[in-house]
Enzyme design. Structure first.
Site, PDB file in Angstrom:
ATOM      1  N   ASP A  14       6.049  72.505   4.143  1.00 36.37           N
ATOM      2  CA  ASP A  14       6.529  71.945   5.411  1.00 36.37           C
ATOM      3  C   ASP A  14       6.501  72.901   6.607  1.00 36.37           C
ATOM      4  O   ASP A  14       7.488  73.027   7.333  1.00 36.37           O
ATOM      5  CB  ASP A  14       7.948  71.393   5.241  1.00 36.37           C
ATOM      6  CG  ASP A  14       8.070  70.408   4.089  1.00 36.37           C
ATOM      7  OD1 ASP A  14       7.039  69.927   3.589  1.00 36.37           O
ATOM      8  OD2 ASP A  14       9.207  70.124   3.677  1.00 36.37           O
ATOM      9  N   LYS A  76       5.244  63.886   2.045  1.00 31.05           N
ATOM     10  CA  LYS A  76       6.385  63.578   1.193  1.00 31.05           C
ATOM     11  C   LYS A  76       7.552  63.065   2.032  1.00 31.05           C
ATOM     12  O   LYS A  76       7.631  63.341   3.223  1.00 31.05           O
ATOM     13  CB  LYS A  76       6.798  64.790   0.362  1.00 31.05           C
ATOM     14  CG  LYS A  76       7.270  65.980   1.170  1.00 31.05           C
ATOM     15  CD  LYS A  76       7.497  67.183   0.248  1.00 31.05           C
ATOM     16  CE  LYS A  76       8.080  68.357   0.975  1.00 31.05           C
ATOM     17  NZ  LYS A  76       9.433  68.153   1.499  1.00 31.05           N
ATOM     18  N   CYS A 108      14.097  71.929   1.691  1.00 33.03           N
ATOM     19  CA  CYS A 108      12.900  71.557   0.936  1.00 33.03           C
ATOM     20  C   CYS A 108      12.401  72.676   0.020  1.00 33.03           C
ATOM     21  O   CYS A 108      11.993  72.416  -1.111  1.00 33.03           O
ATOM     22  CB  CYS A 108      11.804  71.100   1.890  1.00 33.03           C
ATOM     23  SG  CYS A 108      12.247  69.576   2.769  1.00 33.03           S
TER      24      CYS A 108
END
Length: 180
Positions: A14, A76, A108
């Site tokens: 991310d 995701k 995450c």
């Protein structure tokens, strides 16, 4: 345990355009993440990247995306990259050692690390290549992940362990390009 290039995969979690600007030291985190991806690609270590809800957080930052080449980028919605089985469709994910970089360390990254450990993987978090919005959240996440069995490493630890030997033909190139 030592990291081996032949057993490793790098997971970039991310590193996205709308998230990175609010990360404490985000530019430095990105620079270290790019370094890790370039090193991995130069040594033949596969890379996998994720994007958390890209409609809201934007795509992977261009500086990293340009270096990913044909590496898979998985979208995701769960915080953990392993919450659904799409990652298992990538053959490189069978490798036992996962080198993790990205954001946010306490969300995450941490949830992904816990799932990797539960799946029996050896997990190494590159300290300078992960970040959170606050230094406290990053520090707490690193300590918690360490307590659960992940190893906290530096990018140079990864480089030298992957190379293993000073007489590796790639050693001088890595020194010149990455260690400086």
């Amino acid at each position: 345990m030592r990291m081996k290039a032949s057993a490793s995969i790098v997971l970039a979690v991310d590193l996205q355009s709308r998230l990175l600007p609010v990360i404490d030291g985000g530019d430095a985190v990105l620079g270290h993440a790019v370094w890790m991806v370039e090193l991995a690609r130069s040594l033949g270590v596969p890379v996998l990247a994720t994007e958390q809800y890209p409609q809201g957080l934007g795509p992977t930052v261009p500086a990293l995306r340009a270096r990913l080449g044909d590496a898979p980028v998985l979208e995701k919605i769960h915080f953990s990259a392993l919450a659904d089985d799409s990652w298992r469709q990538q053959p490189e994910t069978a490798r036992p050692q996962w080198i993790v970089i990205g954001t946010e360390a306490h969300v995450c990254v941490q949830q992904t690390v816990f799932d990797l450990l539960a799946a029996g993987r050896e997990v190494f978090i590159v300290e300078e290549a992960v970040g959170s919005r606050t230094p406290r959240d990053k520090a707490l996440a690193l300590e918690r992940m360490r307590q659960h069995g992940a190893e906290i490493v530096s990018r140079e630890m990864v480089a030298f362990e992957w190379l293993e030997r000073a007489d590796d033909p790639r050693f001088r190139e890595v020194l010149k390009r990455f260690i400086r």
